[in-house]
Design a protein around this motif. Structure first.
Motif, short mmCIF file in Angstrom:
data_model
loop_
_atom_site.label_atom_id
_atom_site.label_comp_id
_atom_site.label_asym_id
_atom_site.label_seq_id
_atom_site.Cartn_x
_atom_site.Cartn_y
_atom_site.Cartn_z
N LEU A 30 7.93 -4.06 -8.32
CA LEU A 30 7.79 -5.41 -8.87
C LEU A 30 8.69 -6.40 -8.14
CD1 LEU A 30 7.51 -4.68 -12.71
CD2 LEU A 30 5.73 -5.64 -11.21
N THR A 31 9.88 -5.96 -7.79
CA THR A 31 10.77 -6.82 -7.01
C THR A 31 10.13 -7.15 -5.66
OG1 THR A 31 12.72 -5.90 -8.09
CG2 THR A 31 13.06 -6.98 -5.95
N ASN A 59 7.19 -9.62 -6.16
CA ASN A 59 7.62 -11.01 -6.34
C ASN A 59 8.16 -11.61 -5.05
OD1 ASN A 59 6.92 -11.66 -9.02
ND2 ASN A 59 8.59 -10.37 -9.75
#
Length: 165
Positions: A152-153, A156
């Motif tokens: 997810l990091t 993003n």
């Protein structure tokens, strides 16, 4: 790479059949994820304070992360207009969630910060949200949760890059 390369195919219905299955799945799953995230955000916002819009809740979380900011920085970060931000800030100020102070670097500008009350409420809401995630991911192996956090990091970070053609 040639213009016929599927990675450079125009985003048309005809080109959809050339996309790898993984990209189709990503598109579908992100659509579901965004829809659920909006609903979750709206619920958290109502629980935080019934008068707040989901966008205001996100602004409070961001202020908690950055410490203080100008209204223009907030509008830029969220990609929304100053009038929308201003309206939200007025309500947050009325609810004793934020305060405005003169910016020491530019006396014409104001810096926004969470009040003690606002910070306490944000921290309580964040704790509840994290507990909700802990429960929902309770049957996942810890390595999978760690990997999801890492991905997810990366997602993003990738999504924040400008599109290149």
């Amino acid at each position: 790479m040639s213009p016929d390369d599927p990675q450079h195919a125009p985003a048309t219905p005809e080109a959809g059949e050339h996309l790898p299955t993984a990209f189709t799945t990503i598109e579908q799953e992100l659509t579901v994820f965004v829809r659920r995230a909006r609903g979750f955000s709206a619920q958290m916002s109502r629980e935080f304070h019934p008068d707040l819009e989901p966008g205001a809740y996100a602004m409070l979380l961001w202020l908690d992360d950055v410490g203080s900011a100008r209204m223009t920085e907030m509008a830029s970060y969220f990609g929304i207009g100053k009038p929308t931000v201003s309206r939200q800030l007025q309500l947050m100020e009325k609810l004793d969630l934020i305060t405005r102070e003169v910016d020491e670097n530019d006396r014409r500008a104001q810096r926004l910060t969470l009040t003690e009350n606002g910070a306490a409420l944000v921290h309580r809401a964040r704790g509840a949200r994290r507990e909700s995630f802990r429960v929902k991911f309770g049957d996942w192996p810890a390595e999978d949760v760690d990997r999801l956090a890492e991905l997810l990091t990366r997602l993003n970070e990738s999504l924040s890059k400008p599109n290149s053609q």
